[in-house]
Design an enzyme around this catalytic site. Sequence first.
Site, short mmCIF file in Angstrom:
data_model
loop_
_atom_site.label_atom_id
_atom_site.label_comp_id
_atom_site.label_asym_id
_atom_site.label_seq_id
_atom_site.Cartn_x
_atom_site.Cartn_y
_atom_site.Cartn_z
CG ASN A 45 -2.09 -1.07 0.90
OD1 ASN A 45 -2.26 -1.53 -0.22
ND2 ASN A 45 -2.80 -1.44 1.95
NE ARG B 57 -12.15 0.13 -0.39
CZ ARG B 57 -10.99 -0.47 -0.60
NH1 ARG B 57 -10.97 -1.64 -1.20
NH2 ARG B 57 -9.86 0.07 -0.23
CG ASP C 174 -5.77 -3.70 5.25
OD1 ASP C 174 -6.99 -3.64 5.02
OD2 ASP C 174 -4.93 -2.97 4.68
C1 EPZ Z 1 -6.54 1.73 2.20
O1 EPZ Z 1 -7.75 1.75 1.46
C2 EPZ Z 1 -5.86 0.42 1.91
N1 EPZ Z 1 -5.60 0.35 0.48
C3 EPZ Z 1 -6.74 -0.72 2.37
O2 EPZ Z 1 -6.01 -1.91 2.20
C4 EPZ Z 1 -7.06 -0.55 3.85
O3 EPZ Z 1 -7.99 -1.52 4.24
C5 EPZ Z 1 -7.64 0.83 4.12
O4 EPZ Z 1 -6.77 1.85 3.59
C6 EPZ Z 1 -7.82 1.13 5.60
O5 EPZ Z 1 -6.60 1.05 6.26
C7 EPZ Z 1 -4.53 0.96 -0.01
O6 EPZ Z 1 -3.75 1.57 0.69
C8 EPZ Z 1 -4.30 0.82 -1.47
P1 EPZ Z 1 -9.66 4.53 3.42
P2 EPZ Z 1 -8.53 3.10 1.26
O7 EPZ Z 1 -9.89 5.62 2.44
O8 EPZ Z 1 -7.56 4.19 1.13
C9 EPZ Z 1 -14.19 5.80 4.13
C10 EPZ Z 1 -5.68 -4.17 1.62
O9 EPZ Z 1 -6.21 -5.23 2.05
N2 EPZ Z 1 -14.03 6.77 3.02
O10 EPZ Z 1 -8.67 4.72 4.50
O11 EPZ Z 1 -9.52 2.89 0.17
C11 EPZ Z 1 -14.15 4.36 3.67
O12 EPZ Z 1 -15.39 3.92 3.17
C12 EPZ Z 1 -6.52 -2.94 1.33
O13 EPZ Z 1 -4.47 -4.08 1.37
C13 EPZ Z 1 -15.05 7.66 2.75
O14 EPZ Z 1 -16.09 7.65 3.40
O15 EPZ Z 1 -9.32 3.20 2.63
C14 EPZ Z 1 -13.73 3.65 4.94
O16 EPZ Z 1 -14.83 3.45 5.77
C15 EPZ Z 1 -7.98 -3.21 1.32
N3 EPZ Z 1 -14.86 8.55 1.73
C16 EPZ Z 1 -12.80 4.66 5.60
O17 EPZ Z 1 -13.10 5.92 5.00
C17 EPZ Z 1 -13.72 8.59 0.99
O18 EPZ Z 1 -13.61 9.44 0.09
C18 EPZ Z 1 -11.33 4.39 5.43
O19 EPZ Z 1 -11.05 4.13 4.06
C19 EPZ Z 1 -12.70 7.68 1.28
C20 EPZ Z 1 -12.88 6.78 2.31
#
Ligand code: EPZ
Length: 431
Positions: free
Chosen positions: A23, A122, A306
Site C-alpha cells: 500500500n 468505498r 487489514d
Molecule cells: C486503504 O484503502 C488500503 N488500500 C486498504 O487496504 C485498507 O484496508 C484501508 O486503507 C484502511 O486502512 C490501499 O492503501 C491501497 P480509506 P482506502 O480511504 O484508502 C471511508 C488491503 O487489504 N471513506 O482509508 O480505500 C471508507 O469507506 C486494502 O491491502 C469515505 O467515506 O481506505 C472507509 O470506511 C484493502 N470517503 C474509511 O473511509 C472517501 O472518500 C477508510 O477508508 C474515502 C474513504
Amino acid sequence: MEQYVIKGGTPLRGEVEISGAKNAALGILAGAIMTDETVTIENLPNVKDINVLIGAIEDIGATVNRIDAHTVEITGKTINRLSVDYEYIKKIRASYYLMGALLGKYKNAEVALPGGCAIGSRPIDLHVKGLKALGADVDVSYGLWSAKADRLVGSHIYLDKVSVGATINIMLAAVLADGKTTIENAAKEPHVVDVASFLNSMGANIRGAGTDVIRISGVSALHGTNYAVIPDQIEAGTYMCAAAATHGNVVIKNVIPKHLEAISAKLIEAGCLIEEYDDAVRVIGEGRKLTNTHVTTLPYPGFPTDMQPEITAVLAIAEGTSTVTESIFENRFKYVDELARMGASIKVESTVAIVTGVSNYTGARVSAPDLRAGAALIIAGLSADGITVIDDIQYIQRGYEDLPTKLSGLGAQFEMVDNERDLQKFKLKVS
Ligand code: EPZ
C-alpha cells in the site's frame, strides 16, 4: 484454476523475510510520474496489484524499466495520456492515485470511477472534496472522475473521516500546488508516511506525516530520486498470526516493529510471547495456550482493519469467547462462513463478530472472498487438522509475495497447484 493446498498441523518454525509494503508502493509508484526525471524504486513487492499499477503507468506513456523483480525505474517525461482506463481501476482501486499525481503535474486528469468492492462500498467523496479545495474543477459523471485546474492553490482541508486514500491523493496533488496546504484529520498509517518521505526525497516539502495534521508547502517541480519502500506491516502481521495459530516459533525479518505494536499487543493478550529486535520480531506460540481477547479495528495506530480477518482466524481457536469489532469497512466478515466450514464458531452481529473458540480447525475446500479474508483462510488451513484447498487465490496473490516459498521455508506443507493431478499428487505426498 490455481489453488492453494495445505496440509495443516505443522507448527511454523524458522525465519521469514517480509517484502516491501504494497500500500506504500502503490502511492509511491503513482508519485514517481510527477517528475520528468528518472525515479528508481526499490523493495517493491512482487505482487499482482503492483504489476497492474505499473501497467497503468506504462499505459499513460511513462517509461518503465524493470531492473529486477523488486526494482523499477520510471520516467514520467514520456507521458502522453492523462486518462486512466477502467481496465486498471476495476483490477485495482489504487490506480486512482494517478488522479492526484496527474492533476498535480499536468493540472488535468481523468480516471475511471472505482466502484465498491468485496469489503465495502468505498466512496471517494473525500478525495473529491480535497481536490476541489485545491481549486480543481472536479466532475464525477459517466463512470469517470475528471479534474482540471488552471493552477492548484494550497488550501486548508479537513477530512471528515480518516482516509488513507484521500490523504495520499490530496498530498500528491498538493505538493505541486501554489502555497501551503494543511490536511487535518489525516491518516497516520505507515504507508502514508512512506509516500510523504518518498515525495520529500523528490524535493517536495511535506511535514507532519504520521500525525493528524499534514502541512505541505508547494514546490514548482520535483526531481528524480532513488527510494526503497518500507516493509509491509500487514504481510508481517499475517505471518505473526500464522505463527500464533500453529503454535510455532517464527522470526519475522525486515520489519519495523513499531508498525506492528497493535498486532503484537493483541497476540500477547491471546497468549503468545513476542520478542522485538531492531528490524525483526519473534512470535512464540509453541507450548503456549491461546486464550480469548477483544479487538476493535481503528485507523493507525489502532488495530488495522487489514489484520481483522487474520486475528479472527487466530481467536477462533483460542479458549473462551472473543469479540472482533470492525469499524472501518461494512462488509469485512464475509470469510466467516468459510471459517465455519472449517469448524469455527463465529456469529456476526452487525459490526461485531462473536468468536467462540474451538479446539481446532478441520481442513475443507474453501474460497477466498478477498485478499485479507484469503489470508485468514490460509492461517486456518495451516493450523487445521487435515487438508485445506483454497479457491479464488487470485485475491490473495494481489498482496502476498510468493507464499509457497515463504511458508515452505517455515516448514508448512503448502503448495500452489493448477490442476487436479497436482492436487492429488500433493494429497498423496502428505498422506
Ligand atoms: C486503504 O484503502 C488500503 N488500500 C486498504 O487496504 C485498507 O484496508 C484501508 O486503507 C484502511 O486502512 C490501499 O492503501 C491501497 P480509506 P482506502 O480511504 O484508502 C471511508 C488491503 O487489504 N471513506 O482509508 O480505500 C471508507 O469507506 C486494502 O491491502 C469515505 O467515506 O481506505 C472507509 O470506511 C484493502 N470517503 C474509511 O473511509 C472517501 O472518500 C477508510 O477508508 C474515502 C474513504
